[in-house]
Enzyme design. Structure first.
Site, PDB file in Angstrom:
ATOM      1  N   GLY A  20       1.060  -0.877   0.601  1.00  0.00           N
ATOM      2  CA  GLY A  20      -0.255   0.225   0.374  1.00  0.00           C
ATOM      3  C   GLY A  20       0.617   0.693   0.153  1.00  0.00           C
ATOM      4  N   ARG A  43       2.648  11.430  -8.826  1.00  0.00           N
ATOM      5  CA  ARG A  43       1.811  11.929  -7.340  1.00  0.00           C
ATOM      6  C   ARG A  43       2.415  11.087  -5.979  1.00  0.00           C
ATOM      7  NH1 ARG A  43      -4.160  12.521  -7.409  1.00  0.00           N
ATOM      8  NH2 ARG A  43      -4.473  13.653  -8.712  1.00  0.00           N
ATOM      9  N   ARG A  87      -0.989  -8.394  -4.225  1.00  0.00           N
ATOM     10  CA  ARG A  87      -1.180  -7.190  -3.152  1.00  0.00           C
ATOM     11  C   ARG A  87      -0.310  -7.518  -2.149  1.00  0.00           C
ATOM     12  NH1 ARG A  87      -2.799  -3.768   0.664  1.00  0.00           N
ATOM     13  NH2 ARG A  87      -3.909  -4.254   1.728  1.00  0.00           N
ATOM     14  N   GLU A 179      -9.529  -5.486   5.866  1.00  0.00           N
ATOM     15  CA  GLU A 179      -8.613  -4.044   5.074  1.00  0.00           C
ATOM     16  C   GLU A 179      -8.724  -3.941   4.001  1.00  0.00           C
ATOM     17  OE1 GLU A 179      -7.209  -5.421   0.879  1.00  0.00           O
ATOM     18  OE2 GLU A 179      -9.086  -6.067   1.651  1.00  0.00           O
ATOM     19  N   MET A 180      -8.694  -2.886   2.953  1.00  0.00           N
ATOM     20  CA  MET A 180      -9.408  -1.856   2.062  1.00  0.00           C
ATOM     21  C   MET A 180      -9.150  -2.100   0.820  1.00  0.00           C
ATOM     22  SD  MET A 180      -9.170   1.380   4.657  1.00  0.00           S
ATOM     23  CE  MET A 180     -10.766   1.947   4.319  1.00  0.00           C
ATOM     24  N   GLU A 181      -8.341  -3.172  -0.097  1.00  0.00           N
ATOM     25  CA  GLU A 181      -8.148  -2.968  -0.974  1.00  0.00           C
ATOM     26  C   GLU A 181      -8.120  -3.501  -1.248  1.00  0.00           C
ATOM     27  OE1 GLU A 181      -5.608  -1.621   1.868  1.00  0.00           O
ATOM     28  OE2 GLU A 181      -5.887  -0.323   0.830  1.00  0.00           O
ATOM     29  N   SER A 203      -1.516  -6.349  11.735  1.00  0.00           N
ATOM     30  CA  SER A 203      -1.009  -5.470  11.733  1.00  0.00           C
ATOM     31  C   SER A 203      -2.005  -5.001  13.366  1.00  0.00           C
ATOM     32  CB  SER A 203      -0.884  -4.194  10.773  1.00  0.00           C
ATOM     33  OG  SER A 203      -2.297  -4.292  10.223  1.00  0.00           O
ATOM     34  N   ASP A 204      -2.958  -5.317  13.484  1.00  0.00           N
ATOM     35  CA  ASP A 204      -3.653  -5.210  14.462  1.00  0.00           C
ATOM     36  C   ASP A 204      -4.817  -5.858  14.836  1.00  0.00           C
ATOM     37  OD1 ASP A 204      -4.593  -3.420  11.943  1.00  0.00           O
ATOM     38  OD2 ASP A 204      -6.199  -2.844  12.676  1.00  0.00           O
TER      39      ASP A 204
END
Ligand code: HPA
Length: 233
Positions: A20, A43, A87, A179-181, A203-204
């Protein structure tokens, strides 16, 4: 060249690893690859191509969330002829017995997002990863004597989620975490007939509230990185 990527087509490999965080991409390139070249800086999404054990490989950051992963993985698949994307990211665990640094390989990515509807005109909220890539990763995990859990993930659009998602997606859809992806990545792979996998480090833990701090998050994902690189050979 695309709207968001300035790389030359020949500078992007057929297999791409996507963390990410752009800083993590830089770290992976510097620590694991040889003959490293910066191939994108648009970017601040710095991407690098080099060789790993002689094989050309690109490390391209996805940024955070479904829209960002959606843009970069779409452009890589469609305009750079990338064949497979792995990923490598982090996950908030849903089960008490998932420990920090445990590895998860995603089977189905489940989401409330309308990304696939907007992309293709069809509705689906559950997308599968690619079996061929998963079996390479799992085989390598056995070789390296690493434990990897294989299961579903809730891919959320809301990091600060104060609703009932944990209970709903853990209990009704057997999700191991959030997660988000991955959902955007798997949707693009399905739509464009490409291959995708998602390997995650805990990670958590959303039950025990344990977490790895952001500095360590940046630094301590070596097991996952090595596994993904070896599986991409
Ligand atoms: N929520 C969403 N995405 C995440 C989390 C989380 O707790 N941890 C790592 N990625």
């Amino acid at each position: 060249m695309t709207v968001h990527i300035e790389a030359k087509k020949e500078d992007i490999s057929k297999t791409v690893l996507m963390p990410g965080d752009p800083k993590r991409a830089e770290k992976i390139a510097n620590e694991y690859l040889e003959n490293v070249k910066l191939v994108n800086a648009v970017r601040g999404m710095n991407a690098y191509t080099g060789t790993y054990k002689g094989k050309k490989i690109t490390i391209f950051p996805s940024g955070m969330g479904i829209p960002s992963m959606g843009i970069y993985s779409y452009e890589l698949f469609k305009y750079y002829d990338v064949e497979e994307i792995i990923r490598i990211g982090t996950v908030g665990a849903y089960l008490e017995d998932e420990n920090l640094y445990d590895l998860i390989l995603v089977n189905n990515s489940i989401s409330k997002s309308n990304y696939y509807l907007d992309l293709s005109g069809e509705t689906t909220h559950m997308v599968n990863s690619t079996e061929e890539l998963n079996s390479k990763i799992l085989k390598e995990a056995i070789n390296e004597d690493k434990n990897v859990r294989f299961g579903n993930i809730y891919s959320t659009e809301t990091f600060y989620d104060e609703g009932k998602n944990l209970k709903e997606f853990r209990d009704d859809f057997n999700c191991l975490g959030t997660e988000m992806e991955s959902y955007a990545l798997f949707c693009n792979a399905k739509h464009l007939n490409k291959k995708a996998a998602c390997l995650l480090t805990v990670s958590d833990n959303l039950v025990t509230k344990e977490e790895i701090d952001s500095k360590k998050r940046e630094q301590s994902l070596d097991e996952m990185i090595k596994l993904a690189l070896e599986a991409s050979l």
